[in-house]
Design a protein around this motif. Structure first.
Motif, mmCIF file in Angstrom:
data_model
loop_
_atom_site.group_PDB
_atom_site.id
_atom_site.type_symbol
_atom_site.label_atom_id
_atom_site.label_comp_id
_atom_site.label_asym_id
_atom_site.label_seq_id
_atom_site.Cartn_x
_atom_site.Cartn_y
_atom_site.Cartn_z
ATOM 1 N N LEU A 2 0.254 -6.514 -4.261
ATOM 2 C CA LEU A 2 -0.324 -5.179 -4.426
ATOM 3 C C LEU A 2 0.726 -4.162 -3.986
ATOM 4 C CD1 LEU A 2 -3.067 -3.473 -4.846
ATOM 5 C CD2 LEU A 2 -3.008 -3.356 -2.360
ATOM 6 N N GLN A 3 0.991 -3.200 -4.837
ATOM 7 C CA GLN A 3 1.957 -2.153 -4.502
ATOM 8 C C GLN A 3 1.215 -0.944 -3.955
ATOM 9 O OE1 GLN A 3 5.747 -1.603 -6.761
ATOM 10 N NE2 GLN A 3 4.590 0.105 -7.583
ATOM 11 N N ILE A 4 1.669 -0.445 -2.803
ATOM 12 C CA ILE A 4 1.028 0.680 -2.125
ATOM 13 C C ILE A 4 2.095 1.719 -1.796
ATOM 14 C CG2 ILE A 4 1.224 -0.473 0.112
ATOM 15 C CD1 ILE A 4 -1.392 0.839 0.950
ATOM 16 N N TYR A 5 1.724 2.979 -1.880
ATOM 17 C CA TYR A 5 2.610 4.088 -1.513
ATOM 18 C C TYR A 5 2.169 4.556 -0.136
ATOM 19 C CZ TYR A 5 5.046 8.612 -2.069
ATOM 20 O OH TYR A 5 5.853 9.712 -1.918
ATOM 21 N N LEU A 6 3.037 4.401 0.866
ATOM 22 C CA LEU A 6 2.693 4.697 2.255
ATOM 23 C C LEU A 6 3.357 5.991 2.707
ATOM 24 C CD1 LEU A 6 1.315 3.559 4.866
ATOM 25 C CD2 LEU A 6 3.561 2.603 5.431
ATOM 26 N N LEU A 7 2.562 6.917 3.252
ATOM 27 C CA LEU A 7 3.073 8.147 3.862
ATOM 28 C C LEU A 7 2.761 8.096 5.343
ATOM 29 C CD1 LEU A 7 2.020 11.148 1.575
ATOM 30 C CD2 LEU A 7 4.289 10.227 1.901
ATOM 31 N N TYR A 8 3.736 8.483 6.167
ATOM 32 C CA TYR A 8 3.528 8.494 7.617
ATOM 33 C C TYR A 8 4.494 9.480 8.251
ATOM 34 C CZ TYR A 8 7.585 5.375 7.571
ATOM 35 O OH TYR A 8 8.828 4.836 7.366
ATOM 36 N N PHE A 9 4.198 9.837 9.497
ATOM 37 C CA PHE A 9 5.061 10.754 10.239
ATOM 38 C C PHE A 9 5.932 9.933 11.176
ATOM 39 C CE2 PHE A 9 5.957 13.740 13.758
ATOM 40 C CZ PHE A 9 6.624 14.713 13.019
ATOM 41 N N ASN A 10 7.240 10.031 10.998
ATOM 42 C CA ASN A 10 8.194 9.317 11.841
ATOM 43 C C ASN A 10 8.519 10.195 13.038
ATOM 44 O OD1 ASN A 10 10.567 8.261 13.023
ATOM 45 N ND2 ASN A 10 11.149 7.295 11.089
#
Length: 126
Positions: A2-10
């Motif tokens: 499953l391909q997922i696009y992950l956004l997060y704050f580094n």
């Protein structure tokens, strides 16, 4: 997979970052564990970004200390506040339920251009 696009704050470089991940989905249990791991969560909720795209987010994100809080405006015009890492997947409608599917390159391209998202702060320290 499953391909997922992950956004997060580094927090090390103080920037929103994004990446595309491949998750194992041989069984629902394996996929569930993979999603929890990348979201840093014990459970997760679904947020409808559009008819085709859903966002997975930690269901207890606001209860965790120093978690990033994002303001997102969906394609429907709804403004929502989500805390933690955000995983974008496709909604796949079936007769009885909605499943999640792989995000496409076209989806990622459209999200990068059209996504109305702001980092508005962090949750409080414990």
């Amino acid at each position: 997979m499953l391909q997922i696009y992950l956004l997060y704050f580094n927090t090390e470089i103080m920037k929103i970052q994004a990446e595309i991940l491949q998750l194992h989905n041989e069984t629902e249990d394996i996929l569930d564990q993979e999603l929890k791991k990348i979201l840093n969560a014990e459970g997760y909720d679904f947020f409808d970004y559009s008819d085709e795209i859903a966002i997975l987010v930690d269901d207890r994100g606001f209860e965790k200390a120093l978690n990033p809080v994002f303001e997102i405006v969906s394609m429907f015009g709804d403004r929502s506040y989500l805390a933690g890492r955000l995983g974008f997947v496709r909604n796949i409608e079936s007769e009885f339920s909605t499943e999640i599917g792989s995000i496409t390159r076209e989806d990622v391209f459209n999200l990068r251009i059209n996504l109305d998202i702001k980092l508005i702060g962090m949750t409080k320290m414990e």
